[in-house]
Scaffold this motif. Sequence first.
Motif, PDB file in Angstrom:
ATOM      1  N   PHE A 197       0.802  -1.221   0.000  1.00 54.87           N
ATOM      2  CA  PHE A 197       0.000   0.000   0.000  1.00 54.87           C
ATOM      3  C   PHE A 197       0.839   1.278   0.000  1.00 54.87           C
ATOM      4  O   PHE A 197       0.296   2.368   0.145  1.00 54.87           O
ATOM      5  CB  PHE A 197      -0.917   0.018   1.224  1.00 54.87           C
ATOM      6  CG  PHE A 197      -2.002  -1.029   1.179  1.00 54.87           C
ATOM      7  CD1 PHE A 197      -2.784  -1.180   0.043  1.00 54.87           C
ATOM      8  CD2 PHE A 197      -2.233  -1.865   2.262  1.00 54.87           C
ATOM      9  CE1 PHE A 197      -3.785  -2.140  -0.005  1.00 54.87           C
ATOM     10  CE2 PHE A 197      -3.229  -2.831   2.216  1.00 54.87           C
ATOM     11  CZ  PHE A 197      -4.005  -2.964   1.084  1.00 54.87           C
ATOM     12  N   HIS A 198       2.144   1.161  -0.155  1.00 56.04           N
ATOM     13  CA  HIS A 198       2.976   2.347   0.095  1.00 56.04           C
ATOM     14  C   HIS A 198       2.674   3.496  -0.861  1.00 56.04           C
ATOM     15  O   HIS A 198       2.791   4.653  -0.504  1.00 56.04           O
ATOM     16  CB  HIS A 198       4.470   1.981   0.067  1.00 56.04           C
ATOM     17  CG  HIS A 198       5.038   1.875  -1.317  1.00 56.04           C
ATOM     18  ND1 HIS A 198       4.845   0.770  -2.110  1.00 56.04           N
ATOM     19  CD2 HIS A 198       5.768   2.730  -2.049  1.00 56.04           C
ATOM     20  CE1 HIS A 198       5.446   0.949  -3.269  1.00 56.04           C
ATOM     21  NE2 HIS A 198       6.004   2.133  -3.267  1.00 56.04           N
ATOM     22  N   ASP A 199       2.287   3.192  -2.087  1.00 57.07           N
ATOM     23  CA  ASP A 199       2.038   4.251  -3.074  1.00 57.07           C
ATOM     24  C   ASP A 199       0.556   4.506  -3.293  1.00 57.07           C
ATOM     25  O   ASP A 199       0.169   5.075  -4.316  1.00 57.07           O
ATOM     26  CB  ASP A 199       2.687   3.871  -4.414  1.00 57.07           C
ATOM     27  CG  ASP A 199       4.100   4.437  -4.527  1.00 57.07           C
ATOM     28  OD1 ASP A 199       4.422   5.383  -3.783  1.00 57.07           O
ATOM     29  OD2 ASP A 199       4.878   3.928  -5.353  1.00 57.07           O
ATOM     30  N   GLY A 219      -1.344   6.584  -2.277  1.00 59.36           N
ATOM     31  CA  GLY A 219      -1.665   7.998  -2.478  1.00 59.36           C
ATOM     32  C   GLY A 219      -1.636   8.406  -3.947  1.00 59.36           C
ATOM     33  O   GLY A 219      -2.168   9.460  -4.314  1.00 59.36           O
ATOM     34  N   LYS A 220      -1.032   7.573  -4.765  1.00 59.31           N
ATOM     35  CA  LYS A 220      -0.951   7.925  -6.186  1.00 59.31           C
ATOM     36  C   LYS A 220      -2.301   7.872  -6.881  1.00 59.31           C
ATOM     37  O   LYS A 220      -2.437   8.381  -8.001  1.00 59.31           O
ATOM     38  CB  LYS A 220       0.036   6.992  -6.901  1.00 59.31           C
ATOM     39  CG  LYS A 220       1.469   7.370  -6.588  1.00 59.31           C
ATOM     40  CD  LYS A 220       2.429   6.692  -7.527  1.00 59.31           C
ATOM     41  CE  LYS A 220       3.854   7.123  -7.199  1.00 59.31           C
ATOM     42  NZ  LYS A 220       4.816   6.216  -7.808  1.00 59.31           N
ATOM     43  N   ILE A 221      -3.294   7.262  -6.235  1.00 66.60           N
ATOM     44  CA  ILE A 221      -4.617   7.265  -6.866  1.00 66.60           C
ATOM     45  C   ILE A 221      -5.127   8.688  -7.052  1.00 66.60           C
ATOM     46  O   ILE A 221      -5.986   8.928  -7.884  1.00 66.60           O
ATOM     47  CB  ILE A 221      -5.667   6.470  -6.044  1.00 66.60           C
ATOM     48  CG1 ILE A 221      -5.681   6.950  -4.597  1.00 66.60           C
ATOM     49  CG2 ILE A 221      -5.444   4.986  -6.132  1.00 66.60           C
ATOM     50  CD1 ILE A 221      -6.847   6.417  -3.819  1.00 66.60           C
ATOM     51  N   GLU A 280       6.305   8.091   5.026  1.00 65.79           N
ATOM     52  CA  GLU A 280       7.760   8.218   5.187  1.00 65.79           C
ATOM     53  C   GLU A 280       8.603   7.671   4.033  1.00 65.79           C
ATOM     54  O   GLU A 280       9.802   7.888   3.993  1.00 65.79           O
ATOM     55  CB  GLU A 280       8.194   7.498   6.475  1.00 65.79           C
ATOM     56  CG  GLU A 280       7.722   8.175   7.760  1.00 65.79           C
ATOM     57  CD  GLU A 280       8.192   7.427   9.003  1.00 65.79           C
ATOM     58  OE1 GLU A 280       8.539   6.234   8.893  1.00 65.79           O
ATOM     59  OE2 GLU A 280       8.208   8.051  10.082  1.00 65.79           O
ATOM     60  N   HIS A 281       8.004   6.970   3.091  1.00 64.69           N
ATOM     61  CA  HIS A 281       8.852   6.179   2.184  1.00 64.69           C
ATOM     62  C   HIS A 281       9.715   7.014   1.234  1.00 64.69           C
ATOM     63  O   HIS A 281      10.631   6.491   0.614  1.00 64.69           O
ATOM     64  CB  HIS A 281       8.048   5.106   1.449  1.00 64.69           C
ATOM     65  CG  HIS A 281       7.182   5.598   0.333  1.00 64.69           C
ATOM     66  ND1 HIS A 281       5.951   6.159   0.552  1.00 64.69           N
ATOM     67  CD2 HIS A 281       7.359   5.615  -1.007  1.00 64.69           C
ATOM     68  CE1 HIS A 281       5.409   6.490  -0.612  1.00 64.69           C
ATOM     69  NE2 HIS A 281       6.251   6.179  -1.579  1.00 64.69           N
ATOM     70  N   HIS A 282       9.434   8.313   1.123  1.00 67.22           N
ATOM     71  CA  HIS A 282      10.321   9.157   0.306  1.00 67.22           C
ATOM     72  C   HIS A 282      11.101  10.155   1.160  1.00 67.22           C
ATOM     73  O   HIS A 282      11.722  11.067   0.634  1.00 67.22           O
ATOM     74  CB  HIS A 282       9.516   9.934  -0.735  1.00 67.22           C
ATOM     75  CG  HIS A 282       8.992   9.080  -1.842  1.00 67.22           C
ATOM     76  ND1 HIS A 282       9.817   8.455  -2.755  1.00 67.22           N
ATOM     77  CD2 HIS A 282       7.732   8.723  -2.175  1.00 67.22           C
ATOM     78  CE1 HIS A 282       9.065   7.753  -3.604  1.00 67.22           C
ATOM     79  NE2 HIS A 282       7.801   7.901  -3.265  1.00 67.22           N
ATOM     80  N   VAL A 290      13.953  -0.604  -1.045  1.00 68.93           N
ATOM     81  CA  VAL A 290      13.386  -1.467  -2.062  1.00 68.93           C
ATOM     82  C   VAL A 290      12.672  -0.647  -3.134  1.00 68.93           C
ATOM     83  O   VAL A 290      12.764  -0.930  -4.329  1.00 68.93           O
ATOM     84  CB  VAL A 290      12.416  -2.443  -1.353  1.00 68.93           C
ATOM     85  CG1 VAL A 290      11.522  -3.108  -2.329  1.00 68.93           C
ATOM     86  CG2 VAL A 290      13.198  -3.453  -0.533  1.00 68.93           C
ATOM     87  N   ASP A 291      11.981   0.397  -2.694  1.00 67.10           N
ATOM     88  CA  ASP A 291      11.238   1.271  -3.601  1.00 67.10           C
ATOM     89  C   ASP A 291      12.197   1.945  -4.575  1.00 67.10           C
ATOM     90  O   ASP A 291      11.969   1.991  -5.776  1.00 67.10           O
ATOM     91  CB  ASP A 291      10.491   2.316  -2.751  1.00 67.10           C
ATOM     92  CG  ASP A 291       9.677   3.271  -3.604  1.00 67.10           C
ATOM     93  OD1 ASP A 291       8.896   2.800  -4.433  1.00 67.10           O
ATOM     94  OD2 ASP A 291       9.837   4.498  -3.426  1.00 67.10           O
ATOM     95  N   GLN A 292      13.288   2.454  -4.057  1.00 63.25           N
ATOM     96  CA  GLN A 292      14.266   3.111  -4.923  1.00 63.25           C
ATOM     97  C   GLN A 292      14.839   2.136  -5.945  1.00 63.25           C
ATOM     98  O   GLN A 292      14.987   2.458  -7.112  1.00 63.25           O
ATOM     99  CB  GLN A 292      15.419   3.683  -4.084  1.00 63.25           C
ATOM    100  CG  GLN A 292      15.018   4.915  -3.313  1.00 63.25           C
ATOM    101  CD  GLN A 292      16.222   5.718  -2.845  1.00 63.25           C
ATOM    102  OE1 GLN A 292      17.341   5.521  -3.314  1.00 63.25           O
ATOM    103  NE2 GLN A 292      15.993   6.625  -1.922  1.00 63.25           N
TER     104      GLN A 292
HETATM  105 FE   FE2 Z   1       6.160   6.554  -3.670  1.00 56.92          FE
END
Ligand code: FE2
Lengths: 476, 549
Positions: free
Chosen positions: A262-264, A266-268, A319-321, A348-350
Amino acid sequence: MWQSGNSKVISREDQETLRSAQDIINQLSVILRNAQIHNPGNVAVTTAIDRFLALLNPLMARDGSLTLQLVGEYFYCNDVRIRYALEYLLNFDYLAREFKKREIGTVVFLPGLRPSDVQAFLKGFLAAGFSSAPFDALRDHVSPLERIRVDILKKIAEGERDDTRKVVKKVYYNAVSFSKGVMTKIKSGEKVNIRKAKRIVESMVDHLLEEESLLIGMTAIKDYDEYTYHHSVNVSILSVALGQRLGLNKKMLTELGLVALFHDIGKIEVPSEILNKATSFTEEEWKIVKRHPIWGVRALLKLRGLDPTAIRSSIVAFEHHMNYDLSGYPRVRRYGDLDLYSRIVCIVDQYDAMTSARVYSRIPLAPDKALSIMMERAGKQLDPLLFKFFTNMVGIYPIGALVMLNTRELGLVYESDTVFLDRPRVLIIVDRSGNRLEKGPVVSLTEKDPHGNYLRSIVTTLDPNKYRINLAEYFL
Amino acid sequence: MEPVGESLTARDILQTLIKARKNVRMYPDNNPMYLKTVDETFARFSRYLGEHEALTLAIKQNTIHHDGEEIYANPEKDDNFALFFFKDGVRELTFRRGLNRDEIEEFLKIIAQEFDREQVDDDVVTLLWERDFENIHYVVDEAFLVDIDEEEYERKAEETLKERLTDPNDLLRAYKDGFQGGEKTDTAVVPLSDGDLQMLVKELEKDAAGKIEKLVVILFELIYLSEKQAEIEEIFQLIREAVHYCARRGDIALIVHILHRAQHVMQEPSLKEGGKDYFTMLRYELGQERVIACLAHVLDVGLEIDTGAFGQFVGFLDKNAIPSLIHVLGELKTVRARKYIIDALIALGKKDIHAIAKGLNDERWYLVRNIIYVLRKIADRRATEHLLRAVRHSDLRVRKEAIKALGDIGSHDVVQTLRECLDDENGEVRIAGARAFGTMGTEVAKKIILEKASNKEFRDREFDEKKAFFEVLSRWKDQAVFEFLLETLRKKALFNRARNEENRACAAYALGLLGRKDAIPVLRSVGDSCGDFLRDFVHVAVRKLEGDQ
Ligand SMILES: [Fe+2]
Ligand SMILES: [Fe+2]
């Protein structure tokens, strides 16, 4: 697709058997380490052997014998898989490495085992370390012994592998289509089935425990149209894989997998014409994209109200960015350390973003190139300790890297080797005469000729994107 | 007991499981029935698995099969044991020899769960998966995890991928470039050390701490990061949710922290006027019954409470909390919890005495009595009218508490009511009234009690009541009272002597309490020439006065 609940894992952490099985493996590793430093008669070795026998005897008395088997990355003790416990991590890894080096698959201990038997086994073990045919050397030493038997490490048959590959593929695509469903549902204000989400992550955790390379291989294919959904699943898979290296238990791994999935989210709220834009973002567009961590918190908390999973997911979404040194976004005023899961997902995201074609610089990087850039960031933007675990997981040549071998063969890294980090298994795609292979062999770079020289080594790495190599052709 | 010798069938075992599930649902796990159920189930399984290696059940939507034979069928949707497993994707269940009692118990606990409730986040498979049974295996069909309209996802994704086949020319270009040296990777992987592991252990320990604190930090950051008023409003809704979450866990300190931060945020210039409203809203939220009730529950079960934080929490409450507090006060079971709530009401009461007074209308006497106590502690004149009303309450215990409270307040508007109490038909009320006057301690009060005590009819009251009145008198250590007591002590009567002796005894007792030593000779002389009853009181008084030296 049918899948069996992984059954061979011991059920209760507090079960004595498990503890002693862990202790046995640990102790065997202690003996071998000592034997490599001291001579076998040294008191450090003999006391270690005594302790080993003391641990072994009750289990042998109960079950009639004790079989220690290495399957993939795991030890099984009388058919029960031994859990990867944090305190034993290094000794387990060491023992697995030493077993693999000598091609040992199974060691059976029988009742009545004496210290002298173990001493003889040790001698064979040490001798095998210097032999070009290590397993034969060991067997020569062990065959006169009545109470110890050894068996060679089995290579998984290709047919069996194809079946598992199909299962793993299914697991992967199930997860992607689920993550697509989640995003569509949240957008339209529908409810999200959290039980289903858990089940999806659980099956990923199971397959990571059993078939880590295959599932990670699925994350290396980046050429999808629907980047966002694949990215979520990739980040989830790689986070769980890293979490497993950190010794997290199954429940924690599920939680980590869920929050990573679910980390991204917010992109919706980022308009899709921006999200799927083929060219670089304008400054204005960047501003919008950079708000997705903020929107993520809101989306997650509104989903089902506050509960431990919702709380943890929104922390990670926020926090992921931000980066280890808080130099990223969103900018904050008063803040403590980043959450452990955020720091895992951040790495991992990067990695997944850099090696994918649709974000950031828009030019995907070769996996090994991405890794070396990230290496520069460790300690600043990335948590150095976790990054160290990460590099130990993906190896120097991550899955999907395009490599030229000294045999004039061109290949793709197919599976990493946890023991020899620079010697992965490689799928040959162009043979030594320059012919393209449709279905080339998978070779292990750890293979040696009768003189003990490696058959193949990596000479250089190339950027698979530069040559538009479609990994899916080879990995699916 | 089981009939020995007869073999159990798979059908028997299945019935055992179904019955056991019912019992486990019904009884708590310390109940003998529960324990018996687990023991019996285990015994039956052991017997079966003694004869067979394993028991495998194949599960279909409405039926369960063993070895090809149908051993369970239920077409209904409710209470369908097959469907129970089927709907979460379980298609096969296997119990293997070696199955132990713990495993049986855990398994029963899992299947006893009511998964239909929406709040339950796990399904059967998740629980089986987490427990990781050594001797209970299951096979699941994961297909149902995929939405119907996404079933084709895999095929479509693969198709698109394979459309972009690698161009053979590109591949050969790569092959050629490979000989040009390409790029040599400069990455080096540093192996993990013991030090790394120790650091990791510390990280994991740190990670065990609660996460709600962090979320609160984030929510306040979100306020600063907001661009529109609507966003701020939304975040305050979330902060409100966080307050409720803390309340459920009894984390008063964190609630206080949230309020402090909200108060601080209020001063943010960008928030302008709106900020103040949000803070007020939040304070209002604290007083909502669902917050107060959570905290009350936490107090009742005896969880540790940070008293300082509780005080601050009460400080943040607005008067809307009063009805909630009163409501929970009536429900609480422990003295400790009641004390916290009563203290909160006392602190809040000044803001709205009338709201407190509404509690007087409750039907439960003990609650009304608590409210009177609160009003009394508020010690505000505005409380008087309500207390005056409570004096006429139907429950004696309430009346007494109200009278006591009036005495504490002591303004002259209570005198008339208290005076009426002295003439009440109930002796306990009269005593309470006298004591209330004593608490007032005014000249008027003294005169009223003196007048009552001098009254002819007073002599005929019960001894205990008279003694209480005299005791009250002794609190005024002045000449008028002293003389009244001496006079009563000396007084002889021709008629109704026993009653008169009681009065004299009371006077002796009160003189002892009054503490003037010049009473000793008088007491002694009376003591030399009186009956046993009076003499006892005289002696006690003398001893007390001498002892005071
Ligand atoms: Fe992101
Ligand atoms: Fe991401």
